[in-house]
Design a protein around this motif. Structure first.
Motif, PDB file in Angstrom:
ATOM      1  N   HIS A 205       0.855  -1.182   0.000  1.00 37.22           N
ATOM      2  CA  HIS A 205       0.000   0.000   0.000  1.00 37.22           C
ATOM      3  C   HIS A 205       0.898   1.241   0.000  1.00 37.22           C
ATOM      4  N   THR A 206       0.683   2.121  -0.938  1.00 35.69           N
ATOM      5  CA  THR A 206       1.587   3.263  -1.091  1.00 35.69           C
ATOM      6  C   THR A 206       1.613   4.159   0.140  1.00 35.69           C
ATOM      7  N   LYS A 207       0.477   4.328   0.805  1.00 36.04           N
ATOM      8  CA  LYS A 207       0.414   5.246   1.948  1.00 36.04           C
ATOM      9  C   LYS A 207       1.345   4.820   3.079  1.00 36.04           C
TER      10      LYS A 207
ATOM     11  N   HIS B 260       2.467   9.376  -6.133  1.00 38.06           N
ATOM     12  CA  HIS B 260       2.182   8.459  -5.013  1.00 38.06           C
ATOM     13  C   HIS B 260       2.958   7.145  -5.133  1.00 38.06           C
TER      14      HIS B 260
END
Length: 548
Positions: free
Chosen positions: A431-433, A488
């Motif tokens: 997950h990029t976040k 992102h």
């Protein structure tokens, strides 16, 4: 690869083409780079698309060139639950293999025979329908020219892969985990989220001819650049597009705000005003036949072309601009109505995967007959070693147990690896976040993830534990954002979704005449053959609009 495809085809059509590449190396996610004497791919990846009805086959024939490549068979082994499942190209051989692990012979035969048949039709129809998704009544009418017999696959757009497999009667839970992980690397979604219409080609890509490129995928990109330059086109790297601004007929930008944002690598046109653009997959062009002025205008609002400015201050003008940057990058490069359009398009796709990647060089302790590609299912459910416990990550909940994909350099490829050594590219979904955090947390998670992956390879990849590690490094979504300017750090394209109609993809043609899109965030989506097809479709739209 999408922009390079468009650039080469437009150059072949006689248009003046300028390719603007933001990075040092061309090709974006379909590229390679050198580090400490070894050549690594941008990520672990496979290469198909050269069979009949497939995009790279069309590209070769249209350009009159042969991309240098070596077929590999079989291409992949899947390691899960103590099994090593070989993805044979021959369909009958593959059905026997998958049945030996999951049983249900009749049901497996039905599923895979159907998947391959649907996939064959999808490749044929997607290559034939150049105006898809339709943007006008005229486009829709053209769809009626399809073979009516091919319409039998359309109902599969409304059924997920899991639904089709369940209706056939497949019940083995391990098989659905197998499907989920195979689809995650090919369609960025699971069997519940992927329609069978898209899932069939994603699952059967190992049943087409797979290839490796000696020296890395960048050699394929270089062949296309060489072609463009032989047609008097121009390639410029380190040319990151900062803004794309419409021009009035007098050559004045319609907005005084030219400072855009640093959103990525785009494309623009030749400084001669009648050239075209492209970049790291973006390309565009206009005619040597002078498709500027009214014939090269960008619509009925008096716009005559586009001014493209790069971060080094260079300015180019062209009637046609083709961008291959992710759709999420485009609002940062545009202004006014164009910016609002791309903001709305980007908002429709609020999810996108990132990748944690590794480059590893080892001594060659592997069997000569071993496949070049490996998908390794995480075994945290059964392995609870001390390291996995101590890294502080939650294990075995299923949601984060993504598989790891490994691509080897060919044992005879002494360009990528020195004799007696092999290069491994390793990739897994993240997950990029989770990677845009404070530095201490980032460093801790990076080290823990790298160690987890290495231990997984030691347990499951034959020959890896016995090898000597010569080099090892890793990259995260933060690296991808910095390296190839993908906002992102999202890679792999748009995840498939049962909630999105096949008609509801961002098209290659925008509402702004002269601005076109290709790449993995517009139709038809992921993978090297998918982005190549997006480039073919962009070129077709340009042909219709500028030189029918």
């Amino acid at each position: 690869m999408g922009g390079m495809t468009t650039a080469a085809l437009l150059a072949r059509d006689g248009l003046r083409v300028l390719i603007l590449e933001a990075a040092v190396s061309p090709g974006g996610c379909s590229s390679s780079y050198k580090r400490k004497g070894y050549i690594f791919e941008s990520g672990a990846t496979t290469l198909i698309g050269f069979d009949h009805h497939q995009p790279l086959n069309e590209l070769e024939h249209t350009l009159g060139l042969t991309i240098e490549k070596t077929p590999i068979e079989p291409s992949m082994t899947v390691h899960m639950d103590g099994h090593s499942i070989v993805r044979w190209e021959n369909l009958e051989q593959w059905i026997r293999e998958v049945t030996s692990v999951f049983g249900e012979a009749s049901e497996q035969r039905t599923f895979w025979t159907r998947a391959k048949a649907v996939s064959d039709v999808v490749w044929k129809v997607s290559g034939r329908n150049r105006n898809f998704p339709p943007q006008s009544v005229k486009d829709a009418i053209k769809l009626l020219k399809n073979d009516p017999r091919d319409a039998k696959i359309l109902p599969y757009a409304a059924s997920s892969v899991k639904e089709v497999a369940s209706r056939i009667g497949i019940s083995h839970p391990g098989f659905y985990r197998f499907l989920d992980e195979q689809l995650l690397i090919a369609s960025q979604a699971t069997s519940t989220e992927t329609s069978f219409l898209f899932g069939a080609p994603a699952l059967t890509y190992t049943n087409y001819t797979n290839y490796t490129v000696r020296g890395g995928l960048i050699e394929m990109i270089r062949q296309l650049i060489d072609y463009v330059e032989r047609q008097n086109g121009v390639f410029k790297n380190r040319s990151r597009v900062q803004s794309i601004t419409p021009m009035l007929p007098q050559g004045v930008a319609t907005s005084s705000n030219i400072d855009g944002s640093s959103g990525g690598n785009g494309s623009s046109g030749d400084s001669g005003g009648n050239g075209s653009s492209g970049g790291s997959g973006s390309s565009g062009s206009s005619g040597s036949n002078g498709s500027s002025g009214s014939s090269g205008s960008s619509g009925g609002n008096g716009i005559s072309g586009y001014r493209v400015q790069t971060t080094d201050g260079s300015v180019y003008q062209a009637p046609i601009v083709v961008s291959s940057v992710p759709i999420w990058n485009m609002p940062d490069l545009t202004h006014g109505a164009m910016k609002r359009y791309f903001e709305n398009e980007s908002a429709r796709y609020d999810l996108g995967w990132g990748a944690f990647t590794m480059g590893i060089v080892t001594t060659d302790t592997y069997e000569k007959s071993m496949t070049l590609h490996h998908q390794i299912h995480n075994d945290w459910r059964t392995q609870r070693d001390g390291r996995a416990q101590r890294d502080g990550r939650k294990q075995g909940d299923g949601k984060e147990d993504f598989s790891v994909f490994v691509s080897f350099s060919h044992p005879d490829d002494t360009i990528r690896a020195k004799p007696g050594t092999r290069v491994l590219n390793v990739s897994t979904h993240v997950h990029t976040k989770d990677w845009f955090v404070d530095r201490d947390t980032y460093d801790q998670n990076k080290a823990a993830t790298e160690e987890q992956i290495v231990r997984l390879l030691e347990r499951n990849l034959p020959g890896f534990a016995e090898s000597e590690r010569i080099s090892q490094f890793s990259a995260t979504p933060r690296t991808w954002q910095k390296w190839v300017y993908r906002k992102h750090g999202r890679v792999g394209g748009l995840p498939q979704s049962m909630n999105r109609s096949i008609l509801d993809w961002t098209p290659n043609k925008t509402p702004f005449k002269g601005v076109y899109l290709c790449g993995d965030t517009v139709y038809p989506g992921q993978g090297i053959p998918g982005v190549a097809l997006s480039g073919i479709l962009a070129r077709h739209r340009i042909q219709e609009d500028f030189y029918p």
